[in-house]
Design an enzyme around this catalytic site. Sequence first.
Site, PDB file in Angstrom:
ATOM      1  N   THR A  24       4.512  -6.488   0.980  1.00  0.00           N
ATOM      2  CA  THR A  24       4.591  -5.458   2.028  1.00  0.00           C
ATOM      3  C   THR A  24       3.354  -5.467   2.910  1.00  0.00           C
ATOM      4  OG1 THR A  24       5.950  -4.025   0.673  1.00  0.00           O
ATOM      5  CG2 THR A  24       4.686  -2.939   2.379  1.00  0.00           C
ATOM      6  N   ASP A  67       8.290 -12.082  -0.426  1.00  0.00           N
ATOM      7  CA  ASP A  67       8.402 -10.781  -1.084  1.00  0.00           C
ATOM      8  C   ASP A  67       8.200 -11.100  -2.567  1.00  0.00           C
ATOM      9  OD1 ASP A  67       9.691  -8.603  -2.587  1.00  0.00           O
ATOM     10  OD2 ASP A  67      10.362  -7.916  -0.621  1.00  0.00           O
ATOM     11  N   SER A  68       7.358 -10.332  -3.259  1.00  0.00           N
ATOM     12  CA  SER A  68       7.016 -10.732  -4.634  1.00  0.00           C
ATOM     13  C   SER A  68       8.196 -10.595  -5.599  1.00  0.00           C
ATOM     14  CB  SER A  68       5.809  -9.960  -5.147  1.00  0.00           C
ATOM     15  OG  SER A  68       6.145  -8.656  -5.514  1.00  0.00           O
ATOM     16  N   SER A  69       9.279  -9.992  -5.168  1.00  0.00           N
ATOM     17  CA  SER A  69      10.475  -9.983  -6.022  1.00  0.00           C
ATOM     18  C   SER A  69      11.036 -11.397  -6.151  1.00  0.00           C
ATOM     19  CB  SER A  69      11.556  -9.069  -5.440  1.00  0.00           C
ATOM     20  OG  SER A  69      11.037  -7.772  -5.323  1.00  0.00           O
ATOM     21  N   THR A  99       3.592  -5.751  -4.347  1.00  0.00           N
ATOM     22  CA  THR A  99       3.313  -4.880  -5.502  1.00  0.00           C
ATOM     23  C   THR A  99       4.375  -4.977  -6.601  1.00  0.00           C
ATOM     24  OG1 THR A  99       4.440  -3.011  -4.448  1.00  0.00           O
ATOM     25  CG2 THR A  99       2.059  -3.183  -4.114  1.00  0.00           C
ATOM     26  N   ASP A 100       5.594  -5.355  -6.231  1.00  0.00           N
ATOM     27  CA  ASP A 100       6.689  -5.280  -7.210  1.00  0.00           C
ATOM     28  C   ASP A 100       6.421  -6.080  -8.483  1.00  0.00           C
ATOM     29  OD1 ASP A 100       8.086  -3.584  -5.603  1.00  0.00           O
ATOM     30  OD2 ASP A 100       9.460  -5.084  -4.814  1.00  0.00           O
ATOM     31  N   GLN A 287       8.760   0.912 -25.280  1.00  0.00           N
ATOM     32  CA  GLN A 287       9.224   1.354 -23.955  1.00  0.00           C
ATOM     33  C   GLN A 287       8.285   2.399 -23.367  1.00  0.00           C
ATOM     34  OE1 GLN A 287      13.335   2.686 -24.171  1.00  0.00           O
ATOM     35  NE2 GLN A 287      13.971   0.796 -25.165  1.00  0.00           N
ATOM     36  N   CYS A 288       7.428   2.994 -24.214  1.00  0.00           N
ATOM     37  CA  CYS A 288       6.492   4.008 -23.708  1.00  0.00           C
ATOM     38  C   CYS A 288       5.374   3.326 -22.928  1.00  0.00           C
ATOM     39  CB  CYS A 288       5.853   4.771 -24.862  1.00  0.00           C
ATOM     40  SG  CYS A 288       7.013   5.744 -25.792  1.00  0.00           S
TER      41      CYS A 288
HETATM   42  N1  ASP Z   1       8.933  -5.822  -2.212  1.00  0.00           N
HETATM   43  C1  ASP Z   1       7.518  -5.862  -1.901  1.00  0.00           C
HETATM   44  C2  ASP Z   1       6.891  -7.000  -2.679  1.00  0.00           C
HETATM   45  O1  ASP Z   1       6.711  -6.859  -3.855  1.00  0.00           O
HETATM   46  C3  ASP Z   1       6.887  -4.558  -2.226  1.00  0.00           C
HETATM   47  C4  ASP Z   1       5.416  -4.464  -1.954  1.00  0.00           C
HETATM   48  O2  ASP Z   1       4.709  -5.391  -1.646  1.00  0.00           O
HETATM   49  O3  ASP Z   1       4.874  -3.346  -2.096  1.00  0.00           O
HETATM   50  O4  ASP Z   1       6.605  -8.031  -2.127  1.00  0.00           O
END
Ligand code: ASP
Length: 354
Positions: A24, A67-69, A99-100, A287-288
Site C-alpha cells: 500500500t 501487493d504482499s498478498s 503489511t498483509d 490460536q491465542c
Molecule cells: N494489500 C496490501 C499489501 O499487503 C496491504 C498493505 O500494504 O497495507 O501489499
Amino acid sequence: MKYKIVNINETGERSVLIIYTGGTFGMVQDASGALAPFNFGKVVDRVPELRQLSTRLTVISFPKPIDSSNILIQDWKDMVYIIEENYAQYDAFVILHGTDTMAYSASMLSYMLEGLNKPVILTGAQMPIGSIRSDARENLITALEIASAHNEGRPIISEVCVYFNHLLLRGSRSQKLRSSTFAAFESENYPVLAEAGIEIEYNYAALKPYNSKAKLTVKKHLDPNVIILKIFPGITQHAVRSILGDPEVKGIVLESFGSGNAMKFEWFTKCLKEAIDEGKIILNVSQCIGGEVEQGKYETSKDLNKIGVLSGGDITTEAAVTKMMFLLGAEIDKDKLKHLLKHSLAGEMDTVWE
Ligand code: ASP
C-alpha cells in the site's frame, strides 16, 4: 531479474539500501478505483525529506512491485539475494513491504539471514504515500533513522525487525493484528524493541546482542509443503483427514485452542497419529495471540504429547509456518529438525537464542 536502482542521497556517514517490494505504501488507484502498486521513482517525489537525511540512500526496486498478498517463496529468495549481494557495501537495509504478509516475510528473513549483524527493517503503510493523512512518510523516515543508528561504530540493531506506527518489533515475533487502524502490528509475546516518540527509546535488554564475529550465511533452500490446520468446535473428520492426508504435506502447524488444547476425540487423535506415523511433523501453536502452548497442562492436550505432536511454545503462526518451510528445506535429519522446531533459531520463541 532486472532491478531498478536509484541513488537518492549520496552524502552521509552511514549507508542504507532501501528495497522496494510494493505494498500500500506506494499504491495508487487504478482506473477501477482499486489500489495497485506503482514504481518507486514517484514515491521519492512524495518524500523530498529523503534527500535531506544525513544518510547515504539507494533504492533498489522489484521490477514489478507487488501487493504482499501475492508474495511467493521466490520473493523471499530475491530479498535475501539483494541483501547478500549488497551486504558489504551498506550499513543497513530497509525493506518496503505490504503489511498483509509482512510478519511472514520478517519471520522468514530472520531465518534465512543467518549470522546477520546489520539492521534489516521492514516497514510499510496502511495508507498510500499520496494520501494526505498517510502513515507512510513517518514509517519510512523513522525506519531509516533506526537503521542508521549506531553506537561506537556498531549498529544498535543487528536483527530483522518490523517498524510500524512508532514501534520497533522483533520481526520473528511480529503479527499484523489490525487492518483499519495505524497501529497494525504488535509482538504480544516479546517486548517492544524501541518506541519512537520525540526521542527513539531503545529497549537495550530486549535487543539481539551485536556479534562482531558473525558472518552472514544466506540459506535459500525452502520447502513449501507445509499446511495450517486451524481447529474449531464442530470441525469434521472429513475436513481434518483431507488436510492431514495430503501426500505432499510434510509439515503441519496445528492451531489449537488456549494453551495448546485440542478435541480429545478418538478419531481426531487417530488422524494426527496416522499423519505422524507417515513421517509428517506436527507443531502445536496456539490460536491465542498471547501466551504459550503447554502440552499436558490439560487432559485435552496430554494425548498430543503422547503421539509426538511438538510444542511450539509461544511462537506465532507466521513464525511457525515459515520455520517449518525453512527447516524442511534444510538438509538435516529428522531428530535435529524436531529439536530445532522446539528451540529458538532467530528469537522467535522463548528459548535461548542459539
Ligand atoms: N494489500 C496490501 C499489501 O499487503 C496491504 C498493505 O500494504 O497495507 O501489499
